[in-house]
Design a protein around this motif. Structure first.
Motif, PDB file in Angstrom:
ATOM      1  N   VAL A  34      -0.006  -8.472  -3.769  1.00 23.11           N
ATOM      2  CA  VAL A  34       1.071  -7.486  -3.801  1.00 23.11           C
ATOM      3  C   VAL A  34       0.639  -6.291  -2.952  1.00 23.11           C
ATOM      4  CG1 VAL A  34       2.578  -6.100  -5.272  1.00 23.11           C
ATOM      5  CG2 VAL A  34       1.595  -8.232  -6.151  1.00 23.11           C
ATOM      6  N   SER A  35       1.355  -6.036  -1.858  1.00 19.20           N
ATOM      7  CA  SER A  35       1.004  -4.955  -0.933  1.00 19.20           C
ATOM      8  C   SER A  35       2.049  -3.850  -0.994  1.00 19.20           C
ATOM      9  CB  SER A  35       0.898  -5.485   0.507  1.00 19.20           C
ATOM     10  OG  SER A  35      -0.034  -6.542   0.595  1.00 19.20           O
ATOM     11  N   THR A  36       1.599  -2.607  -1.049  1.00 21.58           N
ATOM     12  CA  THR A  36       2.530  -1.482  -1.097  1.00 21.58           C
ATOM     13  C   THR A  36       3.011  -1.125   0.306  1.00 21.58           C
ATOM     14  OG1 THR A  36       0.660   0.069  -1.027  1.00 21.58           O
ATOM     15  CG2 THR A  36       1.533  -0.516  -3.186  1.00 21.58           C
ATOM     16  N   ILE A  37       4.305  -0.838   0.416  1.00 18.60           N
ATOM     17  CA  ILE A  37       4.904  -0.421   1.684  1.00 18.60           C
ATOM     18  C   ILE A  37       5.228   1.071   1.659  1.00 18.60           C
ATOM     19  CG2 ILE A  37       6.887  -0.717   3.212  1.00 18.60           C
ATOM     20  CD1 ILE A  37       7.054  -3.584   2.334  1.00 18.60           C
ATOM     21  N   GLY A  38       5.675   1.566   0.515  1.00 18.05           N
ATOM     22  CA  GLY A  38       6.014   2.978   0.423  1.00 18.05           C
ATOM     23  C   GLY A  38       6.465   3.336  -0.975  1.00 18.05           C
ATOM     24  N   VAL A  39       6.684   4.637  -1.198  1.00 16.97           N
ATOM     25  CA  VAL A  39       7.134   5.116  -2.496  1.00 16.97           C
ATOM     26  C   VAL A  39       8.257   6.133  -2.311  1.00 16.97           C
ATOM     27  CG1 VAL A  39       4.924   4.768  -3.660  1.00 16.97           C
ATOM     28  CG2 VAL A  39       5.391   6.940  -2.536  1.00 16.97           C
ATOM     29  N   GLU A  40       9.044   6.288  -3.362  1.00 14.08           N
ATOM     30  CA  GLU A  40      10.087   7.305  -3.409  1.00 14.08           C
ATOM     31  C   GLU A  40       9.767   8.264  -4.548  1.00 14.08           C
ATOM     32  OE1 GLU A  40      14.829   7.862  -4.441  1.00 14.08           O
ATOM     33  OE2 GLU A  40      13.922   5.862  -4.422  1.00 14.08           O
ATOM     34  N   ASP A  41       9.699   9.582  -4.244  1.00 12.92           N
ATOM     35  CA  ASP A  41       9.487  10.574  -5.286  1.00 12.92           C
ATOM     36  C   ASP A  41      10.567  11.639  -5.181  1.00 12.92           C
ATOM     37  OD1 ASP A  41       8.796  12.179  -3.122  1.00 12.92           O
ATOM     38  OD2 ASP A  41       6.642  11.979  -3.465  1.00 12.92           O
ATOM     39  N   GLU A  42      10.381  12.751  -5.860  1.00 17.33           N
ATOM     40  CA  GLU A  42      11.402  13.790  -5.887  1.00 17.33           C
ATOM     41  C   GLU A  42      11.612  14.454  -4.534  1.00 17.33           C
ATOM     42  OE1 GLU A  42       8.249  17.169  -7.572  1.00 17.33           O
ATOM     43  OE2 GLU A  42      10.078  16.663  -8.692  1.00 17.33           O
ATOM     44  N   HIS A  43      10.659  14.263  -3.615  1.00 16.04           N
ATOM     45  CA  HIS A  43      10.766  14.875  -2.291  1.00 16.04           C
ATOM     46  C   HIS A  43      11.354  13.932  -1.240  1.00 16.04           C
ATOM     47  CE1 HIS A  43       8.477  18.224  -3.848  1.00 16.04           C
ATOM     48  NE2 HIS A  43       7.490  17.407  -4.212  1.00 16.04           N
ATOM     49  N   GLY A  44      11.535  12.667  -1.589  1.00 21.02           N
ATOM     50  CA  GLY A  44      12.081  11.706  -0.640  1.00 21.02           C
ATOM     51  C   GLY A  44      11.251  10.439  -0.602  1.00 21.02           C
ATOM     52  N   THR A  45      11.375   9.706   0.499  1.00 21.11           N
ATOM     53  CA  THR A  45      10.705   8.413   0.650  1.00 21.11           C
ATOM     54  C   THR A  45       9.596   8.509   1.692  1.00 21.11           C
ATOM     55  OG1 THR A  45      12.715   7.204   0.064  1.00 21.11           O
ATOM     56  CG2 THR A  45      11.014   5.983   1.245  1.00 21.11           C
ATOM     57  N   THR A  46       8.439   7.954   1.370  1.00 19.53           N
ATOM     58  CA  THR A  46       7.303   7.913   2.292  1.00 19.53           C
ATOM     59  C   THR A  46       6.908   6.467   2.512  1.00 19.53           C
ATOM     60  OG1 THR A  46       6.503  10.039   1.451  1.00 19.53           O
ATOM     61  CG2 THR A  46       4.971   8.724   2.754  1.00 19.53           C
ATOM     62  N   ILE A  47       6.794   6.064   3.776  1.00 14.97           N
ATOM     63  CA  ILE A  47       6.430   4.694   4.135  1.00 14.97           C
ATOM     64  C   ILE A  47       5.075   4.716   4.826  1.00 14.97           C
ATOM     65  CG2 ILE A  47       7.055   2.652   5.473  1.00 14.97           C
ATOM     66  CD1 ILE A  47       8.928   3.155   3.175  1.00 14.97           C
ATOM     67  N   GLY A  48       4.257   3.698   4.534  1.00 13.94           N
ATOM     68  CA  GLY A  48       2.964   3.584   5.205  1.00 13.94           C
ATOM     69  C   GLY A  48       1.812   3.818   4.256  1.00 13.94           C
ATOM     70  N   THR A  49       0.640   4.135   4.829  1.00 11.61           N
ATOM     71  CA  THR A  49      -0.555   4.403   4.033  1.00 11.61           C
ATOM     72  C   THR A  49      -0.428   5.764   3.367  1.00 11.61           C
ATOM     73  OG1 THR A  49      -1.913   3.087   5.550  1.00 11.61           O
ATOM     74  CG2 THR A  49      -3.062   4.612   4.085  1.00 11.61           C
ATOM     75  N   ILE A  50      -0.577   5.797   2.043  1.00 11.51           N
ATOM     76  CA  ILE A  50      -0.380   7.023   1.276  1.00 11.51           C
ATOM     77  C   ILE A  50      -1.655   7.323   0.490  1.00 11.51           C
ATOM     78  CG2 ILE A  50       1.007   8.148  -0.507  1.00 11.51           C
ATOM     79  CD1 ILE A  50       3.274   6.210   0.237  1.00 11.51           C
ATOM     80  N   PRO A  51      -2.284   8.477   0.724  1.00 13.24           N
ATOM     81  CA  PRO A  51      -3.500   8.808  -0.025  1.00 13.24           C
ATOM     82  C   PRO A  51      -3.260   8.783  -1.530  1.00 13.24           C
ATOM     83  CG  PRO A  51      -3.180  10.329   1.812  1.00 13.24           C
ATOM     84  CD  PRO A  51      -1.918   9.508   1.710  1.00 13.24           C
ATOM     85  N   GLY A  52      -4.166   8.132  -2.256  1.00 10.32           N
ATOM     86  CA  GLY A  52      -4.060   8.066  -3.702  1.00 10.32           C
ATOM     87  C   GLY A  52      -3.248   6.903  -4.235  1.00 10.32           C
ATOM     88  N   LEU A  53      -2.584   6.162  -3.342  1.00 12.44           N
ATOM     89  CA  LEU A  53      -1.786   5.003  -3.749  1.00 12.44           C
ATOM     90  C   LEU A  53      -2.577   3.727  -3.505  1.00 12.44           C
ATOM     91  CD1 LEU A  53       0.927   3.624  -4.580  1.00 12.44           C
ATOM     92  CD2 LEU A  53       1.551   3.697  -2.152  1.00 12.44           C
ATOM     93  N   ASP A  54      -2.680   2.871  -4.533  1.00 14.24           N
ATOM     94  CA  ASP A  54      -3.340   1.579  -4.343  1.00 14.24           C
ATOM     95  C   ASP A  54      -2.650   0.824  -3.215  1.00 14.24           C
ATOM     96  OD1 ASP A  54      -5.077   2.049  -6.402  1.00 14.24           O
ATOM     97  OD2 ASP A  54      -4.049   0.787  -7.856  1.00 14.24           O
ATOM     98  N   PRO A  55      -3.354   0.416  -2.176  1.00 16.55           N
ATOM     99  CA  PRO A  55      -2.709  -0.308  -1.084  1.00 16.55           C
ATOM    100  C   PRO A  55      -2.381  -1.748  -1.435  1.00 16.55           C
ATOM    101  CG  PRO A  55      -5.047  -0.153  -0.675  1.00 16.55           C
ATOM    102  CD  PRO A  55      -4.780   0.660  -1.912  1.00 16.55           C
ATOM    103  N   ILE A  56      -3.055  -2.275  -2.457  1.00 15.68           N
ATOM    104  CA  ILE A  56      -2.916  -3.701  -2.728  1.00 15.68           C
ATOM    105  C   ILE A  56      -3.277  -4.000  -4.181  1.00 15.68           C
ATOM    106  CG2 ILE A  56      -5.296  -4.398  -2.187  1.00 15.68           C
ATOM    107  CD1 ILE A  56      -4.124  -6.696  -0.576  1.00 15.68           C
ATOM    108  N   ALA A  57      -2.705  -5.057  -4.712  1.00 11.19           N
ATOM    109  CA  ALA A  57      -3.063  -5.570  -6.035  1.00 11.19           C
ATOM    110  C   ALA A  57      -2.957  -7.088  -5.982  1.00 11.19           C
ATOM    111  CB  ALA A  57      -2.145  -4.998  -7.115  1.00 11.19           C
ATOM    112  N   VAL A  58      -3.574  -7.750  -6.923  1.00  6.86           N
ATOM    113  CA  VAL A  58      -3.529  -9.208  -6.997  1.00  6.86           C
ATOM    114  C   VAL A  58      -3.222  -9.598  -8.436  1.00  6.86           C
ATOM    115  CG1 VAL A  58      -4.832 -11.345  -6.728  1.00  6.86           C
ATOM    116  CG2 VAL A  58      -5.127  -9.500  -5.079  1.00  6.86           C
ATOM    117  N   THR A  59      -2.316 -10.551  -8.602  1.00  9.60           N
ATOM    118  CA  THR A  59      -1.937 -10.959  -9.956  1.00  9.60           C
ATOM    119  C   THR A  59      -3.084 -11.673 -10.667  1.00  9.60           C
ATOM    120  OG1 THR A  59      -0.991 -13.029  -9.105  1.00  9.60           O
ATOM    121  CG2 THR A  59       0.498 -11.147  -9.363  1.00  9.60           C
ATOM    122  N   ASP A  60      -3.142 -11.482 -11.992  1.00 11.83           N
ATOM    123  CA  ASP A  60      -4.169 -12.161 -12.774  1.00 11.83           C
ATOM    124  C   ASP A  60      -3.706 -13.564 -13.145  1.00 11.83           C
ATOM    125  OD1 ASP A  60      -2.342 -11.882 -14.876  1.00 11.83           O
ATOM    126  OD2 ASP A  60      -3.404 -10.223 -15.811  1.00 11.83           O
TER     127      ASP A  60
END
Length: 246
Positions: A148-174
């Motif tokens: 599972v790879s992150t592309i971007g997030v939406e918060d109260e300030h709008g939408t950010t796409i790409g590499t985001i400091p503090g956001l896990d870039p990737i996860a893998v299912t158990d």
């Protein structure tokens, strides 16, 4: 605002990329925690690859070795054999209780042992910092080791796409198909891609802080063919595919 999207059928075009030859390399390494203690039972996945010299039209996840996987033994050691020569490899390490880690391997010289150091992690206390999901296939069975790879997030300030400091870039299912992606900052929604070998890639929008959301992966397609020149079979060629329309 993110919109839900499902995988769409792609038209496929074959092309011959390059011939490969020579001894197939083996990667031997280990996984340890921050204190240097070995980590057993960690899943090691060939995540990306690329040519050591020159240029290739392959995407980083399209090489034949991508998706190969193994697990570390009681001493934290692992071995991945029969890899294509002339490539670098990104190895993805995943273990419950630890943050995912990616190690790039370029030097296959004798004695070079790539070591992955995994950092311990726990779920955030504030649900606004985590997105959780459950991945199943088209029959409803849980899909383990889906990336599972992150592309971007939406918060109260709008939408950010790409590499985001503090956001896990990737996860893998158990083994039960569950995953969690954490963000240092609170957010509303998260856009991710979910991919697993033999299943079609899926885009999904996760509501951060909500209960675990089901993500269904549709059945993928298998394409078989035969490469010839002047009526004779041609061995040791890489064959790729590219999208030519939606």
């Amino acid at each position: 605002m993110f919109m839900h999207a499902k995988a769409v059928p792609l038209l496929i075009l074959f092309f011959v990329v390059s011939a490969v030859s020579g001894t197939e390399p083996t990667i031997k390494g280990s996984a340890v925690d921050s204190s240097g203690h070995p980590i057993s039972g960690a899943t090691v996945i060939v995540y990306h690859a690329g040519v050591l010299t020159g240029y290739s039209t392959f995407c980083p996840s399209c090489y034949r070795d991508c998706g190969k996987r193994t697990k570390t033994d009681e001493s934290g050691s692992y071995t991945i054999s029969n890899l294509a020569p002339g490539l670098w490899f990104d190895l993805l390490f995943v273990r419950d209780g630890f943050a995912p880690e990616i190690v790039r391997v370029k030097d296959f010289s004798a004695g070079i042992v790539p070591v992955a150091t995994l950092k311990a992690r726990s779920s955030p206390a504030d649900p606004r910092h985590a997105a959780r999901g459950h991945v199943v296939d088209h029959t409803g069975l849980a899909v383990s080791d889906a990336v599972v790879s992150t592309i971007g997030v939406e918060d109260e300030h709008g939408t950010t796409i790409g590499t985001i400091p503090g956001l896990d870039p990737i996860a893998v299912t158990d083994i039960k198909g569950n995953f969690e992606i954490d963000d240092e900052k609170p957010a509303k929604r998260m856009l991710v891609t979910v991919e697993s070998r033999t299943l079609a890639l899926r885009f999904a929008t996760l509501v951060i802080g909500a209960p675990s959301q089901d993500i269904e992966l549709e059945e993928g397609a298998t394409v078989r063919g035969r490469v010839t020149q002047d009526g004779k079979p041609v061995a040791n060629f890489g064959v790729g595919y590219g999208q030519i329309g939606r």
